[in-house]
Write a protein that holds these residues in place. Sequence first.
Motif, short mmCIF file in Angstrom:
data_model
loop_
_atom_site.label_atom_id
_atom_site.label_comp_id
_atom_site.label_asym_id
_atom_site.label_seq_id
_atom_site.Cartn_x
_atom_site.Cartn_y
_atom_site.Cartn_z
N PHE A 96 0.86 -1.19 0.00
CA PHE A 96 0.00 0.00 0.00
C PHE A 96 0.89 1.24 0.00
CE2 PHE A 96 -3.12 2.98 1.77
CZ PHE A 96 -4.30 2.57 1.17
N ALA A 97 0.44 2.28 -0.67
CA ALA A 97 1.20 3.54 -0.69
C ALA A 97 0.24 4.72 -0.62
CB ALA A 97 2.05 3.64 -1.95
N PHE A 98 0.71 5.78 -0.01
CA PHE A 98 -0.08 7.01 0.04
C PHE A 98 0.87 8.19 0.24
CE2 PHE A 98 0.23 5.57 4.40
CZ PHE A 98 0.43 6.73 5.15
N SER A 99 0.34 9.37 -0.02
CA SER A 99 1.10 10.61 0.17
C SER A 99 0.26 11.56 0.99
CB SER A 99 1.42 11.24 -1.19
OG SER A 99 2.23 10.39 -1.95
N ARG A 100 0.94 12.33 1.83
CA ARG A 100 0.25 13.32 2.67
C ARG A 100 1.11 14.55 2.82
NH1 ARG A 100 -4.17 11.76 5.43
NH2 ARG A 100 -4.04 13.40 6.92
N ALA A 101 0.46 15.69 2.80
CA ALA A 101 1.14 16.94 3.12
C ALA A 101 1.08 17.10 4.63
CB ALA A 101 0.46 18.11 2.43
N LEU A 102 2.25 17.20 5.25
CA LEU A 102 2.36 17.32 6.71
C LEU A 102 3.36 18.40 7.06
CD1 LEU A 102 2.52 13.50 7.50
CD2 LEU A 102 0.60 15.02 8.00
N PRO A 103 3.35 18.88 8.31
CA PRO A 103 4.35 19.87 8.71
C PRO A 103 5.77 19.35 8.50
CG PRO A 103 2.64 19.66 10.39
CD PRO A 103 2.41 18.56 9.39
N GLN A 104 6.66 20.23 8.13
CA GLN A 104 8.04 19.86 7.80
C GLN A 104 8.75 19.18 8.97
OE1 GLN A 104 10.16 22.99 5.93
NE2 GLN A 104 12.08 21.87 5.85
N ASN A 105 8.37 19.49 10.20
CA ASN A 105 9.04 18.90 11.37
C ASN A 105 8.51 17.51 11.74
OD1 ASN A 105 6.57 19.76 12.34
ND2 ASN A 105 7.41 20.61 14.24
N THR A 106 7.61 16.95 10.93
CA THR A 106 7.13 15.59 11.16
C THR A 106 8.28 14.62 10.96
OG1 THR A 106 4.94 16.22 10.35
CG2 THR A 106 5.43 13.87 10.45
N THR A 107 8.45 13.69 11.89
CA THR A 107 9.52 12.71 11.74
C THR A 107 9.00 11.45 11.05
OG1 THR A 107 9.13 11.58 13.84
CG2 THR A 107 10.61 13.53 13.89
N ALA A 108 9.91 10.71 10.45
CA ALA A 108 9.53 9.45 9.80
C ALA A 108 8.92 8.49 10.82
CB ALA A 108 10.75 8.83 9.14
N GLU A 109 9.45 8.47 12.04
CA GLU A 109 8.93 7.60 13.09
C GLU A 109 7.51 7.98 13.47
OE1 GLU A 109 11.93 8.99 13.10
OE2 GLU A 109 13.31 7.28 13.14
N GLY A 113 7.58 0.23 18.86
CA GLY A 113 8.19 1.27 18.05
C GLY A 113 8.79 0.78 16.76
N TRP A 114 9.79 1.53 16.29
CA TRP A 114 10.36 1.33 14.96
C TRP A 114 11.87 1.38 15.03
CZ3 TRP A 114 7.00 0.41 10.99
CH2 TRP A 114 5.64 0.64 11.28
N SER A 115 12.53 0.63 14.13
CA SER A 115 13.99 0.66 14.01
C SER A 115 14.35 1.09 12.60
CB SER A 115 14.59 -0.72 14.25
OG SER A 115 14.41 -1.12 15.57
N ALA A 116 15.25 2.05 12.50
CA ALA A 116 15.75 2.45 11.18
C ALA A 116 16.60 1.32 10.63
CB ALA A 116 16.56 3.73 11.29
N ILE A 117 16.41 1.01 9.34
CA ILE A 117 17.18 -0.05 8.69
C ILE A 117 17.77 0.50 7.39
CG2 ILE A 117 15.83 -1.94 9.69
CD1 ILE A 117 14.39 -2.17 6.93
N ALA A 118 18.80 -0.16 6.90
CA ALA A 118 19.35 0.16 5.59
C ALA A 118 18.33 -0.25 4.53
CB ALA A 118 20.66 -0.58 5.38
#
Length: 139
Positions: free
Chosen positions: A28-41, A108-113
Amino acid sequence: MMFHVTVYHNADGQFTSFRREHQLLAAFAFSRALPQNTTAEELAEWTFCLFNIDPDMLVDSCPTLDTASAFELACRYRLQRLRSLSVGDVVRVRTPTVVCWLACDGLGWSAIAPPSNVHAASDSTISTTSGSDQQRTEP
């Protein structure tokens, strides 16, 4: 800022921590306009909430600036009979300047390569959203 999110289901290790050899399927994929300070997490956690909660409970349990759009997104995910977003699955968050891959953990989430074992959905496209979210199709 526009954020593009792609959800990858783990075909080899649902409910177990992601490992590099696990096969990921674009779901699934989607796009959203969000505040610039939103983190990926933050966006990954919001996505997890959205794709696991009953849409009728969305308003009280998963607050968002645009509840109607979030409700539509959650319904589109479920209408495709996609399973819940779970431990071992991966979310890619992309902005015009950054791409971040995050694996869903027990908490939570872990950043991966960037994973190498990523595959497109069977029909070469994945679901998109409409309305206030920008329409998008990705392999």
